[in-house]
Design a protein around this motif. Structure first.
Motif, mmCIF file in Angstrom:
data_model
loop_
_atom_site.group_PDB
_atom_site.id
_atom_site.type_symbol
_atom_site.label_atom_id
_atom_site.label_comp_id
_atom_site.label_asym_id
_atom_site.label_seq_id
_atom_site.Cartn_x
_atom_site.Cartn_y
_atom_site.Cartn_z
ATOM 1 N N SER A 55 -37.522 40.868 -15.013
ATOM 2 C CA SER A 55 -36.614 39.797 -14.756
ATOM 3 C C SER A 55 -36.884 38.903 -13.838
ATOM 4 C CB SER A 55 -35.294 40.570 -14.140
ATOM 5 O OG SER A 55 -35.351 41.106 -13.121
ATOM 6 N N SER A 56 -36.329 37.947 -13.520
ATOM 7 C CA SER A 56 -36.590 36.998 -12.511
ATOM 8 C C SER A 56 -36.663 37.443 -11.165
ATOM 9 C CB SER A 56 -35.545 35.677 -12.611
ATOM 10 O OG SER A 56 -34.156 36.129 -12.571
ATOM 11 N N THR A 57 -35.573 38.524 -10.935
ATOM 12 C CA THR A 57 -35.548 39.119 -9.650
ATOM 13 C C THR A 57 -36.640 39.931 -9.330
ATOM 14 O OG1 THR A 57 -33.183 39.389 -9.800
ATOM 15 C CG2 THR A 57 -34.347 41.089 -8.222
ATOM 16 N N VAL A 58 -37.230 40.634 -10.107
ATOM 17 C CA VAL A 58 -38.450 41.294 -10.141
ATOM 18 C C VAL A 58 -39.713 40.477 -9.959
ATOM 19 C CG1 VAL A 58 -40.041 42.929 -11.372
ATOM 20 C CG2 VAL A 58 -37.755 43.356 -11.607
ATOM 21 N N ASP B 2 -39.590 37.463 -8.823
ATOM 22 C CA ASP B 2 -39.649 36.859 -7.347
ATOM 23 C C ASP B 2 -40.028 37.716 -6.255
ATOM 24 O OD1 ASP B 2 -38.435 34.693 -8.400
ATOM 25 O OD2 ASP B 2 -36.589 35.037 -8.009
ATOM 26 N N ASP B 3 -39.857 38.988 -6.465
ATOM 27 C CA ASP B 3 -40.113 39.999 -5.542
ATOM 28 C C ASP B 3 -41.573 40.487 -5.637
ATOM 29 O OD1 ASP B 3 -37.420 40.126 -4.583
ATOM 30 O OD2 ASP B 3 -37.090 42.358 -5.120
ATOM 31 N N HIS C 261 -38.263 48.452 -8.013
ATOM 32 C CA HIS C 261 -37.299 47.748 -9.080
ATOM 33 C C HIS C 261 -37.383 49.085 -10.355
ATOM 34 C CE1 HIS C 261 -35.886 44.220 -7.281
ATOM 35 N NE2 HIS C 261 -37.237 43.999 -6.947
ATOM 36 N N GLU D 56 -34.333 49.356 -12.699
ATOM 37 C CA GLU D 56 -34.057 48.011 -13.612
ATOM 38 C C GLU D 56 -35.091 48.106 -14.764
ATOM 39 O OE1 GLU D 56 -34.490 43.203 -13.378
ATOM 40 O OE2 GLU D 56 -34.174 44.377 -11.193
#
Length: 366
Positions: free
Chosen positions: A39-42, A44-45, A276, A279
């Motif tokens: 995902s975009s969250t992963v 980004d991190d 993550h 997720e």
């Protein structure tokens, strides 16, 4: 002027490098990848973790990566319910390098590695590359292991390493714990010692109630259970494989590893992804369900399908499997021509990808 002769090892002369076809087609279902990107969250991190690591790239990374090993141990403990400590964990650039470390440490000239075919096609290459004698027994017609025959093979060949994939590639077959325990007991009797490796690269895809060999670690210091972040985590491009074993076994691998073999960037990516884990694992259930639907659909069409606890399905049989493979490829679907004669293997993709596979197979072979 005569060109110099290259002193290639005789057993390597004329060989082609390992690798599945890499073709640019719409539907890629041939190398058991997770079809869902992070995902975009992963992303980004992970990018932020790499940015931080980049500030120190003038320095070598930590050779023994204790923080990553602790994170992996925590993940295994939560995933399997078996307590795992950081000192029990080792990691490398993909489970391929983990396996190579095992053969470097416990194989070698005058020693034997044993497995049971059909199984992962890289195993004999690890043996070849470490000058380890390769011996292969046979699986039963349903691709399970006959325990008595497997134990007899250990007694006959006295291997220093036994390689067991569970779920097995390319068949998807999982091993039950009594079978693994019987082989561990047989390995105890091998003069000079024998390490049993259970390769759980696809372990997270196992069906409910199917145990992990991690449950046997506490009582078997000659057991190693390997995993990877390539499949369930969807991080094939990150190249991070790992295993859990007794600390003494891990220490033997630390001897043969190259200095600084895991880059600071690899360590940073893996740790960010592990943060993550929940997720990333959320897609595993969907892939399991899609796998089971695929098995049911193939059987409804009169095909043979191997029982599978992985993210792929072995199916057949075809008088000319290459023609079927080529027919699918001509329709934009790439699967794998592997396993026993007449069988093909399809990785589980998204619902849309599996629908494309089914439509193509209907046209080609059904």
């Amino acid at each position: 002027m005569t060109e110099p002769t290259l002193p290639v090892r005789p057993e390597l002369a004329g060989l082609e490098p390992y690798g599945a076809p890499q073709l640019d087609v719409p539907v890629l279902l041939n190398v058991n990848e997770n079809p869902y990107p992070p995902s975009s969250t992963v992303v980004d991190d992970v990018a932020e973790a790499v940015r931080r690591a980049a500030g120190g790239l003038n320095r070598y990374p930590d050779r023994d990566f204790p923080a990553l090993r602790a994170d992996l141990a925590d993940y295994l403990t939560r995933e399997s319910g078996v307590p795992v400590e950081a000192a029990q964990v080792w990691a490398a650039n993909g489970s391929n390098e983990v396996m190579l470390h095992l053969l470097q440490a416990f194989g070698g000239p005058g020693r034997t590695a044993l497995s049971f075919a059909p199984t992962y096609s890289m195993y004999p290459e690890y043996a070849r590359d470490t000058s380890t004698r390769w011996v292969v027994g046979r699986r039963a017609e349903d691709f399970t292991l006959d325990v008595e025959q497997a134990v007899a093979a250990v007694a006959e060949h006295r291997p220093s390493v036994v390689l067991l994939a569970s779920p097995n590639n390319p068949t998807g077959t999982a091993l039950d714990l009594p079978t693994v325990r019987a082989l561990l007991d047989a390995a105890r009797q091998v003069p000079g010692g024998c390490v049993v490796v259970v390769d759980e690269a696809y372990g997270e895809f196992r069906r409910a109630g199917v145990p992990s060999a991690l449950e046997l670690l506490a009582d078997h210091p000659h057991l190693a259970v390997s995993r990877t972040m390539s499949k369930a985590f969807g991080l094939a491009g990150a190249r991070l494989g790992y295993l859990a074993a007794a600390p003494a076994l891990v220490d033997a691998l630390r001897v043969v590893r190259l200095p600084y073999h895991l880059s600071a960037v690899t360590q940073a990516v893996a740790r960010a992804a592990l943060a993550h884990a929940d997720e990333l694992m959320a897609q595993v259930g969907a892939l399991r369900a899609e796998r089971d639907r695929t098995v049911e659909w193939l059987r409804s069409r009169g095909l043979r399908v191997a029982e599978t606890d992985a993210n792929f399905v072995l199916f057949g049989t075809f008088a000319d499997r290459h023609a079927v493979w080529q027919g699918l490829l001509d329709r934009g679907v790439l699967i794998r021509e592997t396993g026993p004669d007449g069988w093909l293997r399809v990785s589980i993709g998204t619902p849309a990808e599996m629908a494309a596979f089914q439509d193509a197979l209907e046209e080609v072979a059904l």
